[in-house]
Write a protein that holds these residues in place. Sequence first.
Motif, PDB file in Angstrom:
ATOM      1  N   GLN A   2       0.597  -1.238   0.067  1.00 29.07           N
ATOM      2  CA  GLN A   2       0.035  -0.015   0.072  1.00 29.07           C
ATOM      3  C   GLN A   2       0.963   1.247  -0.215  1.00 29.07           C
ATOM      4  O   GLN A   2       2.042   1.167   0.207  1.00 29.07           O
ATOM      5  CB  GLN A   2      -0.969   0.198   1.038  1.00 29.07           C
ATOM      6  CG  GLN A   2      -0.165  -0.097   2.592  1.00 29.07           C
ATOM      7  CD  GLN A   2      -1.061  -0.139   3.709  1.00 29.07           C
ATOM      8  OE1 GLN A   2      -2.106  -0.396   3.635  1.00 29.07           O
ATOM      9  NE2 GLN A   2      -0.587   0.186   4.984  1.00 29.07           N
ATOM     10  N   PHE A   3       0.375   2.476  -0.339  1.00 26.17           N
ATOM     11  CA  PHE A   3       1.118   3.721  -0.359  1.00 26.17           C
ATOM     12  C   PHE A   3       0.594   4.323   1.052  1.00 26.17           C
ATOM     13  O   PHE A   3      -0.406   4.466   1.443  1.00 26.17           O
ATOM     14  CB  PHE A   3       0.494   4.488  -1.624  1.00 26.17           C
ATOM     15  CG  PHE A   3       1.183   3.670  -3.056  1.00 26.17           C
ATOM     16  CD1 PHE A   3       2.453   4.312  -3.373  1.00 26.17           C
ATOM     17  CD2 PHE A   3       0.321   3.142  -3.670  1.00 26.17           C
ATOM     18  CE1 PHE A   3       2.944   3.850  -4.538  1.00 26.17           C
ATOM     19  CE2 PHE A   3       0.981   2.344  -4.792  1.00 26.17           C
ATOM     20  CZ  PHE A   3       2.098   2.931  -5.297  1.00 26.17           C
ATOM     21  N   GLU A  17       2.917  -5.277   3.278  1.00 25.03           N
ATOM     22  CA  GLU A  17       3.705  -6.639   2.908  1.00 25.03           C
ATOM     23  C   GLU A  17       4.068  -6.854   1.469  1.00 25.03           C
ATOM     24  O   GLU A  17       3.076  -6.350   0.728  1.00 25.03           O
ATOM     25  CB  GLU A  17       2.750  -7.809   3.352  1.00 25.03           C
ATOM     26  CG  GLU A  17       2.605  -7.860   5.158  1.00 25.03           C
ATOM     27  CD  GLU A  17       3.902  -8.430   5.876  1.00 25.03           C
ATOM     28  OE1 GLU A  17       4.709  -8.883   5.173  1.00 25.03           O
ATOM     29  OE2 GLU A  17       3.977  -8.085   7.122  1.00 25.03           O
ATOM     30  N   ILE A  18       4.966  -7.667   1.140  1.00 25.31           N
ATOM     31  CA  ILE A  18       5.205  -7.673  -0.334  1.00 25.31           C
ATOM     32  C   ILE A  18       4.798  -9.106  -0.669  1.00 25.31           C
ATOM     33  O   ILE A  18       4.996 -10.073  -0.034  1.00 25.31           O
ATOM     34  CB  ILE A  18       6.832  -7.829  -0.545  1.00 25.31           C
ATOM     35  CG1 ILE A  18       7.488  -6.639  -0.254  1.00 25.31           C
ATOM     36  CG2 ILE A  18       7.210  -8.087  -2.077  1.00 25.31           C
ATOM     37  CD1 ILE A  18       9.112  -6.430  -0.383  1.00 25.31           C
ATOM     38  N   ASN A  19       3.738  -9.020  -1.391  1.00 28.80           N
ATOM     39  CA  ASN A  19       2.943 -10.198  -1.711  1.00 28.80           C
ATOM     40  C   ASN A  19       3.947 -11.499  -2.544  1.00 28.80           C
ATOM     41  O   ASN A  19       4.293 -11.050  -3.653  1.00 28.80           O
ATOM     42  CB  ASN A  19       1.598 -10.016  -2.694  1.00 28.80           C
ATOM     43  CG  ASN A  19       0.547 -11.054  -2.476  1.00 28.80           C
ATOM     44  OD1 ASN A  19       0.801 -12.208  -2.943  1.00 28.80           O
ATOM     45  ND2 ASN A  19      -0.480 -10.625  -2.240  1.00 28.80           N
ATOM     46  N   PRO A  20       3.691 -12.698  -2.050  1.00 30.55           N
ATOM     47  CA  PRO A  20       4.348 -13.776  -2.808  1.00 30.55           C
ATOM     48  C   PRO A  20       3.955 -13.901  -4.286  1.00 30.55           C
ATOM     49  O   PRO A  20       4.601 -14.480  -5.167  1.00 30.55           O
ATOM     50  CB  PRO A  20       4.235 -15.068  -1.872  1.00 30.55           C
ATOM     51  CG  PRO A  20       4.050 -14.422  -0.540  1.00 30.55           C
ATOM     52  CD  PRO A  20       3.152 -13.070  -1.114  1.00 30.55           C
ATOM     53  N   CYS A  37       8.981   2.558   2.593  1.00 29.58           N
ATOM     54  CA  CYS A  37       8.729   2.445   3.827  1.00 29.58           C
ATOM     55  C   CYS A  37       8.109   1.262   4.357  1.00 29.58           C
ATOM     56  O   CYS A  37       6.906   1.229   4.870  1.00 29.58           O
ATOM     57  CB  CYS A  37       7.496   3.280   3.987  1.00 29.58           C
ATOM     58  SG  CYS A  37       7.898   5.022   3.232  1.00 29.58           S
ATOM     59  N   PHE A  38       9.117   0.355   4.312  1.00 30.16           N
ATOM     60  CA  PHE A  38       8.659  -1.438   4.936  1.00 30.16           C
ATOM     61  C   PHE A  38       8.522  -1.413   6.497  1.00 30.16           C
ATOM     62  O   PHE A  38       8.309  -2.407   6.871  1.00 30.16           O
ATOM     63  CB  PHE A  38       9.178  -2.079   4.175  1.00 30.16           C
ATOM     64  CG  PHE A  38       9.348  -2.333   2.758  1.00 30.16           C
ATOM     65  CD1 PHE A  38       7.826  -2.899   2.413  1.00 30.16           C
ATOM     66  CD2 PHE A  38       9.856  -1.787   1.687  1.00 30.16           C
ATOM     67  CE1 PHE A  38       7.466  -2.863   1.015  1.00 30.16           C
ATOM     68  CE2 PHE A  38       9.558  -2.012   0.215  1.00 30.16           C
ATOM     69  CZ  PHE A  38       8.379  -2.592  -0.021  1.00 30.16           C
ATOM     70  N   GLU A  39       9.013  -0.150   7.250  1.00 31.80           N
ATOM     71  CA  GLU A  39       8.941  -0.090   8.536  1.00 31.80           C
ATOM     72  C   GLU A  39       9.593  -1.274   9.374  1.00 31.80           C
ATOM     73  O   GLU A  39       8.693  -1.910  10.281  1.00 31.80           O
ATOM     74  CB  GLU A  39       7.382   0.053   8.888  1.00 31.80           C
ATOM     75  CG  GLU A  39       7.038   1.436   8.375  1.00 31.80           C
ATOM     76  CD  GLU A  39       5.521   1.582   8.499  1.00 31.80           C
ATOM     77  OE1 GLU A  39       4.797   0.685   8.852  1.00 31.80           O
ATOM     78  OE2 GLU A  39       5.247   2.761   8.553  1.00 31.80           O
ATOM     79  N   PHE A  46      11.493 -15.285  -0.371  1.00 34.17           N
ATOM     80  CA  PHE A  46      10.968 -15.674  -1.987  1.00 34.17           C
ATOM     81  C   PHE A  46      11.614 -15.090  -2.744  1.00 34.17           C
ATOM     82  O   PHE A  46      11.752 -15.429  -4.129  1.00 34.17           O
ATOM     83  CB  PHE A  46       9.539 -15.745  -1.877  1.00 34.17           C
ATOM     84  CG  PHE A  46       8.892 -14.457  -2.099  1.00 34.17           C
ATOM     85  CD1 PHE A  46       8.948 -13.542  -3.198  1.00 34.17           C
ATOM     86  CD2 PHE A  46       7.889 -13.846  -0.844  1.00 34.17           C
ATOM     87  CE1 PHE A  46       8.449 -12.469  -3.106  1.00 34.17           C
ATOM     88  CE2 PHE A  46       7.518 -12.967  -0.852  1.00 34.17           C
ATOM     89  CZ  PHE A  46       7.780 -12.026  -2.249  1.00 34.17           C
ATOM     90  N   ILE A  47      12.196 -14.037  -2.558  1.00 36.61           N
ATOM     91  CA  ILE A  47      13.076 -12.973  -3.753  1.00 36.61           C
ATOM     92  C   ILE A  47      14.034 -13.696  -4.333  1.00 36.61           C
ATOM     93  O   ILE A  47      14.599 -13.724  -5.090  1.00 36.61           O
ATOM     94  CB  ILE A  47      13.500 -11.714  -3.016  1.00 36.61           C
ATOM     95  CG1 ILE A  47      12.320 -10.746  -2.674  1.00 36.61           C
ATOM     96  CG2 ILE A  47      14.588 -11.030  -3.948  1.00 36.61           C
ATOM     97  CD1 ILE A  47      12.558  -9.322  -2.311  1.00 36.61           C
TER      98      ILE A  47
END
Length: 732
Positions: A2-3, A17-20, A37-39, A46-47
């Motif tokens: 999200q922004f 969250e970064i979606n798989p 801003c992943f805090e 998975f990257i």
Amino acid sequence: MQFSSSTPFEAACISGEINPSLLELKYLKHLDLSINCFEGKVIPKFIGSFKNLRYLNLSASGFGGRVPHELGNLSTLGYLDLNNYREIWVNTSDDISHYSIVVLTYDLHVDRLDWLSGLSSLQYLDMGSVNLSTAADWLLSIKMLPSILNLQLSYCQLPNISTSRPHVNLTSLSTLDLSGNKLGPQIPTWVFNNSRLVSLDLHYNSFQYPFPATLGNHCNLQTLNLQENHFNGEINRFKESFKGCIMSNLEDLYLGGNGLSVFNVSSNWVPPFQLTYFIMDDCELGPQFPPWLQTQKQLSYLSLSNASMSNTISSIFQILPSNITYLDLSSNRLKGSIPLSICQMKDLMYLSFSNNQLTHEIPQCLWDLQYLETMDLEHNFLSGGILNSKSNFSQLTSLHLSKNKLSGELPPSMKNCRMLITLDLGENKFSGSIPKWIGENLTSLMFLILRSNMFMGNIPPQLSLLSKLQVLDLSQNNLSGKIPESFGNFSAMAIANKTKENIFSGGQVGYLESIWVLWKGSLYEYSSTISLVININLSGNDLHGEIPKGITHLFGLQSLNLSKNHLMGIIPEDISDIRWLESLDLSWNRLSGMIPHTLSYITSLNHLNLSYNNFSGRIPSGRQLDTIKDSSIYTGNPLLCGPPLLKQCPGDETHCGSQLVLGGEGAEDELVIQLLFISMAPGFVVGFWVVCGILLFKRSWRLAYYHFFDDMGNRLYVVIARKVANFKKNEG
């Protein structure tokens, strides 16, 4: 994902969250999630499953936790940037200046680095500010990268290792940055095993002599940064390490902050290199300006601040090339007048001759340099004035002329300095009125310092149009009239609890701004924390009238000094709205009335001076005021009483030599007690008539009331009579 948009920077900032499901991009080669801003969220494992990934940039995104070992599965990866330092550069809306925001970082760390061995194609690795303190294997792991060209490990808390590791072979490296790790005192010899190095940055590592002789074999070296180490002593010892071919391609040389002494070479020495950048601050180069610099025809950036030089400044300009863009010769002992030849430097953008012994006038042509962004000539003996110029001063963003002998009025041509963010003319002899065009035209001003001059007349209310202004210092002048009520409209001063930002002047090239602020009676220099300073100083003038209530709307104000004027009236009761106020000086005025107890609510207040006014009544206490009890704060107010003064207030009682003062927290608690006593009387009257009034006017209630008490009396009589009879019977 999200922004986030809670701040201007975060308006386009990804969080969450970064979606798989991202793995569905099976042929993804380039992934850039930098500056987000992943805090503190962990980098997803998975990257490491993107088999075709060539480029991965996760820098300055607020990731935290352990760097996943799964990244070692990216065998085709050529570029990996995990730099954890979050300094975000932001241009102002008008592109006049820019500033950097150092955003909160999280503990991004590694436990070991053996997983790097899987990155066989990696050419670029940046792990700056990632905590590598537990990665004892870092050097052996780096050695396993056969294709590495650019290695950035600055400020990583690298664990120190053996200085001699001959088996470490990093011959492919062209760029190596190990700065900020305090790896000293001895420079590891393996650093210089690679003659292909083009750029080497070892600044801030506490390195000392001896310097490896193999440095001379680095024929390709173009940039060498050894600033902020401990290479003290004669610079010739350092020069001996340069024997060989190192100097042939050298362009950028940074040696400042080492305490190096005289560079003892002959006056006709011609060095084999051509520098473009030369920084040697805080070194003893003097007393003469290095004559060999006249051979440096490509020199564009020269900084020799605090280098113990005592030349006449005109002789220096016979040596320097005309293509200089950055020139800092501050804090030396340079003498004489600024030569007209300086105006041949048509591309000059930054000029600092501050803290020298320069005399005479500022050359008129200096104002006509069209690219000049910063001019710092403070703390000299310059005289004359600022002449009216045909130039539009289109690029000037920072002007420091304080602590000179400059005089005259401010010329109308200065209204064209629309890009100025700092105007410091303090401690001179400027006169006339403060021009209203400062507020109308110089709308980018953040710092306006005109203290200790001879300005007169009213303060122009147009100054309140400066929406970005954070520091306003008009103290020690001859200003009269009232403080404009519109001073409550300074938008930047109404922002409380500001974020630390580095303020840079200059549109094309940024220079860290700094100012001297009069704070609690002393001068302090602010640079890296300049964005946090919010200050108004109007002391030492001839101002009258009341303190504008609008000033209490400046919620972020930290220091307010209105002392040594002729202000009247009372202190606004809403003064406590300025929650971040640390220093308040209203001394030597004609203020009257009671000191508001709301002052005790300002929890940041640690410096207060209300002396020599006409205040009366009890001095308030409690809360924050109890932490700054000092009788000198209230000296010269004959009608004040109560602690910390020895004078007692009327009604105070003393018993056994001690003073009994009602209340537990000063005037506020005493007021509560007085209100309690005052409310008891009407409460008694109301209660009496609620009961007795009803009995007087309502006959049925009155008869029931009397019957009730008659019945209760009879019952009580019977109980007592029985008790007495039983008692006599037992006694008999």
